[in-house]
Design a protein around this motif. Structure first.
Motif, PDB file in Angstrom:
ATOM      1  N   UNK A 283      60.847  -0.334 138.377  1.00 52.36           N
ATOM      2  CA  UNK A 283      60.625   0.758 139.329  1.00 52.36           C
ATOM      3  C   UNK A 283      59.877   0.232 140.549  1.00 52.36           C
ATOM      4  N   UNK A 284      60.424   0.513 141.712  1.00 51.67           N
ATOM      5  CA  UNK A 284      59.802   0.093 142.965  1.00 51.67           C
ATOM      6  C   UNK A 284      59.500   1.285 143.841  1.00 51.67           C
ATOM      7  N   UNK A 285      59.418   1.115 145.143  1.00 52.06           N
ATOM      8  CA  UNK A 285      59.115   2.218 146.051  1.00 52.06           C
ATOM      9  C   UNK A 285      60.100   3.380 145.895  1.00 52.06           C
ATOM     10  N   UNK A 344      44.642  14.638 149.404  1.00 56.86           N
ATOM     11  CA  UNK A 344      43.881  14.303 148.194  1.00 56.86           C
ATOM     12  C   UNK A 344      44.666  13.379 147.280  1.00 56.86           C
ATOM     13  N   UNK A 345      45.939  13.172 147.584  1.00 56.14           N
ATOM     14  CA  UNK A 345      46.764  12.256 146.800  1.00 56.14           C
ATOM     15  C   UNK A 345      46.621  10.823 147.283  1.00 56.14           C
ATOM     16  N   UNK A 346      46.625  10.623 148.600  1.00 59.46           N
ATOM     17  CA  UNK A 346      46.642   9.267 149.157  1.00 59.46           C
ATOM     18  C   UNK A 346      45.835   9.135 150.444  1.00 59.46           C
ATOM     19  N   UNK A 347      44.647   9.738 150.463  1.00 58.83           N
ATOM     20  CA  UNK A 347      43.813   9.636 151.654  1.00 58.83           C
ATOM     21  C   UNK A 347      42.532   8.862 151.434  1.00 58.83           C
ATOM     22  N   UNK A 423      55.718  11.663 154.005  1.00 53.69           N
ATOM     23  CA  UNK A 423      54.361  12.149 153.771  1.00 53.69           C
ATOM     24  C   UNK A 423      53.769  11.582 152.487  1.00 53.69           C
ATOM     25  N   UNK A 424      52.493  11.208 152.537  1.00 50.95           N
ATOM     26  CA  UNK A 424      51.821  10.715 151.341  1.00 50.95           C
ATOM     27  C   UNK A 424      51.161  11.837 150.545  1.00 50.95           C
ATOM     28  N   UNK A 441      58.260  12.749 150.054  1.00 56.85           N
ATOM     29  CA  UNK A 441      57.034  12.180 149.492  1.00 56.85           C
ATOM     30  C   UNK A 441      57.181  10.682 149.293  1.00 56.85           C
ATOM     31  N   UNK A 442      56.193   9.931 149.777  1.00 60.86           N
ATOM     32  CA  UNK A 442      56.220   8.475 149.674  1.00 60.86           C
ATOM     33  C   UNK A 442      54.800   7.950 149.483  1.00 60.86           C
ATOM     34  N   UNK A 443      54.688   6.673 149.195  1.00 59.44           N
ATOM     35  CA  UNK A 443      53.391   6.004 149.088  1.00 59.44           C
ATOM     36  C   UNK A 443      52.878   5.664 150.485  1.00 59.44           C
ATOM     37  N   UNK A 444      51.591   5.339 150.611  1.00 61.05           N
ATOM     38  CA  UNK A 444      51.079   4.916 151.916  1.00 61.05           C
ATOM     39  C   UNK A 444      51.800   3.682 152.472  1.00 61.05           C
TER      40      UNK A 444
END
Length: 468
Positions: A283-285, A344-347, A423-424, A441-444
């Motif tokens: 599993x990747x991005x 709050x997920x990725x900040x 969006x993160x 939805x994605x990672x930073x």
């Protein structure tokens, strides 16, 4: 002695009474400006006080603007809620970190940063993503407005005992995979809402390999599978994160705390009500393509054309109609207008560092509007001390003050109608980031790469700095 799960251990230690649900003692009550005015008014009308103001901490996050803090708020309701929060916390003796203060930030970011969040605790807040705190081996969940008042008055909450669920990750994910990339396939495997009525313990080597920031992301996203919360058993990574924080125990109390925290884990042979194994090999991005987090695929892939049953097919058709996409469309062909790094997920500081490493020395695409919103004032200060703000600004990003921002589409931090956002944050529901906004939805790391490329992509696809 009967083998017990981590969930049952913590829950049982906090049950005060069993009738019409369990009456739980609450170790920490976190409040913000949106869900607290009515409960405080209820206390006032009943002539009650806050039972344990020392176990209650407030901050401003949902309503705060992330720019122009010296200007009057354009949103009258937001301004009123912030005013009421300041007055209520002063009247009832509750610690508050108001807009513009050194301790202000998203409630689920400042709790761990300060060391308020600790293993074995029960933590509640009038916000569903309270699950974030479960990363420390705490039972943490969101509560409704009437329950907020009950906790303020009694330091207890009455809730039905949830079922227990283990989600064990196996296999070796791709080296580029982040916690966000693990969360999305978990939700796809369980199903959006598939964990309703359960508390999830995340287990397995891919989980224990995560940093605390990664574990918080994972537990934060448990809500998107319908779970009441998610937990990870505390370990040396947890203890190292907490040591020396402002509200963490010190000296002999620290040693006593760690000795107890080591017991906050599932016993060998303990049974869960439901057990799920998710193979994350390779599993990747990942990226969401629809209107719930379970509708996700590899960033380098395409929108599915086939679905296992009629219900999923109907949900996909509805989602694609809203998103303006088609089955089989390559993810890289989706036109991105806005990139948002925050929530709050990725900040958190590690999220900003990861994104900055990709952005450093590059510039965002002309077609992109990109903003970075630190999760707290402390995160913002640390990022600026490290020069991360300059990296983002030099690349063309907007550097903002802390708050929920574009995650909830407040104070003008919105995506234009019909436009697509990378969006993160944690939710891609219809209009979550503004009326008609289309959220992916994605990672930073993926968000940063997308801002540079101008379309959804991963860092590994970017040209080396200095080439064209």
């Amino acid at each position: 002695m009967t083998a017990m799960t981590l969930i049952d251990k913590v829950w049982n230690e906090h049950v005060l009474h069993q009738a019409e649900g369990d009456l739980l003692y609450v170790d920490m009550h976190l409040i913000h400006e949106v869900t607290s005015p009515q409960p405080f008014e209820g206390l006032r009308q009943a002539g009650r006080r806050v039972r344990r103001p020392d176990l209650t901490v407030g901050t401003a996050d949902h309503d705060v603007p992330t720019s122009g803090l010296d200007l009057p708020l354009a949103d009258a309701l937001a301004a009123e809620q912030l005013r009421l929060q300041r007055e209520n916390c002063a009247e009832f003796g509750v610690e508050l970190h108001p807009m513009g203060s050194a301790g202000q930030g998203i409630v689920h970011v400042i709790g761990p940063e300060m060391g308020l969040t600790q293993p074995g605790m029960t933590i509640v807040c009038g916000d569903s993503h309270t699950a974030t705190h479960g990363a420390f081996g705490a039972i943490a969940f969101g509560i409704g407005t009437s329950q907020v008042e009950h906790v303020l008055a009694t330091q207890t909450v009455r809730v039905d005992r949830p079922k227990t669920m283990s989600v064990t990750l196996v296999g070796a994910p791709h080296a580029d995979a982040t916690a966000k990339d693990l969360a999305l396939p978990i939700i796809a495997r369980i199903g959006h809402g598939g964990a309703t009525g359960h508390l999830i313990e995340f287990r397995g080597d891919p989980v224990t390999a995560l940093t605390m920031e990664g574990r918080m992301t994972l537990c934060n996203m448990a809500i998107e599978a319908g779970a009441r919360s998610g937990l990870v058993a505390p370990d040396e990574t947890t203890f190292a994160y907490l040591k020396g924080r402002d509200r963490s125990p010190r000296g002999e109390l620290w040693e006593q705390a760690v000795a107890y925290w080591r017991s906050v884990r599932t016993d060998d042979g303990a049974a869960f009500d439901r057990e799920v194994v998710v193979d994350v090999t390779g599993v990747g991005p990942m990226v969401s393509w629809g209107t719930n987090p379970g509708q996700s695929v590899s960033v380098g892939g395409a929108i599915p054309s086939e679905f296992p049953d009629a219900q999923q097919r109907a949900a996909a058709e509805s989602a694609l109609a809203y998103m303006g996409l088609r089955p089989g469309q390559a993810i890289s062909d989706i036109p991105i207008h806005t990139v948002f790094i925050g929530s709050c997920t990725n900040g958190r500081i590690d999220d900003l560092r990861s994104a900055a490493r990709i952005v450093d020395g590059r510039s965002i695409a002309e077609s992109i509007r990109a903003i970075v919103v630190p999760g707290s004032a402390q995160t913002k200060r640390r990022a600026e001390e490290e020069g991360l703000d300059r990296i983002f600004l030099d690349a063309g990003f907007e550097w903002r003050s802390p708050g929920c921002s574009m995650c909830v589409g407040m104070n003008g931090d919105t995506v234009p109608t019909g436009m697509h956002s990378a969006s993160t944050s944690n939710r891609n529901f219809e209009s979550r980031q503004g009326p008609g906004a289309r959220t992916h939805l994605v990672s930073p790391e993926t968000a940063a790469a997308t801002a540079i490329a101008g379309h959804l992509t991963t860092p590994s696809t970017l040209s080396p700095i200095g080439t064209h």
